[in-house]
Design an enzyme around this catalytic site. Sequence first.
Site, mmCIF file in Angstrom:
data_model
loop_
_atom_site.group_PDB
_atom_site.id
_atom_site.type_symbol
_atom_site.label_atom_id
_atom_site.label_comp_id
_atom_site.label_asym_id
_atom_site.label_seq_id
_atom_site.Cartn_x
_atom_site.Cartn_y
_atom_site.Cartn_z
ATOM 1 C CE1 TYR A 131 21.385 37.235 41.632
ATOM 2 C CE2 TYR A 131 21.666 34.965 40.937
ATOM 3 C CZ TYR A 131 20.958 36.150 40.892
ATOM 4 O OH TYR A 131 19.844 36.244 40.100
ATOM 5 C CE LYS A 159 23.171 39.006 38.551
ATOM 6 N NZ LYS A 159 21.818 38.652 39.026
#
Length: 295
Positions: A131, A159
Amino acid sequence: MFTGLSAFPLTPTDESGIDELAFVRLISRLAAAGVDSIGALGSTGGYAYLSREQRAWAARAAVEAAGITPVIVGIGALRTRQVLDLAADAHAAGAAGVLLAPMTYQPLNDDEVFGLYEAVTAELTIPLVVYDNPGTTHVAFSDELHGRIAALPNVGSIKIPGLTATAARARIAALRAVIPPHVTIGVSGDWLAIGGLLGGADAWYSVLGGLFPETAMSITRAAQAGDSTAAVAASDQLEPLWALFRRHGSLRVMSAAAETLGLAASPNLPLPLLGLDPVARTELNATLRELGLGN
């Protein structure tokens, strides 16, 4: 699994705990809508505000309510030991993957960030999403750091923040040059997600999708089909909602929208987070009606 629309729902929470019925209802709606995966306990899911026990329950409940839809569970925490425990809980719950943001209090250098992912992936038997969200975590990933982490075992996706289509093409090309071919790239930042999808991203990790899955899927499917005109038009139509996201934060907007739709009680955010003020709430409700997203 790390392609298409990954929908990130709220975890409705007040000072007495998680609203379990509301959480299960939100997950079940996403599975019924046919999203490609569900991101439980992401930033929109308020993972940082919950205890280990609450997060373990939410992981189990999400997997059960999702049925055959893969569930990705957020495992971010301040200490590596805590992350390892949360990863074990997610695995025991039957999660298909985990999402790890490098949470910080003291700023982390690249070696410390790498060490976190190295320790966690060494114990995982399910894939991990890296992330990369400097706006929330205050950790900036260089391409060199992404390359080091992506080469670790069990890393399945990255991401990244939202970008315009032009910037996304360059950014995604640069990342693909340093990561293994099996690692997918997904975008967040919903109002910019269309740029990422048209710029070559494999997935949309979506806040909007957590409450309005059909709307988010229509954008995703158009982009996947190469129909950029339809995809851009569908995203542009949502500009009044995107403006509210930018002004108030997507979490607060989705919290209030869930209340408007009767899917969560008020309050549903853990203190000190507050919901939208009355003026913003009135604007949101008018926007939902205008876009055909209200009751």
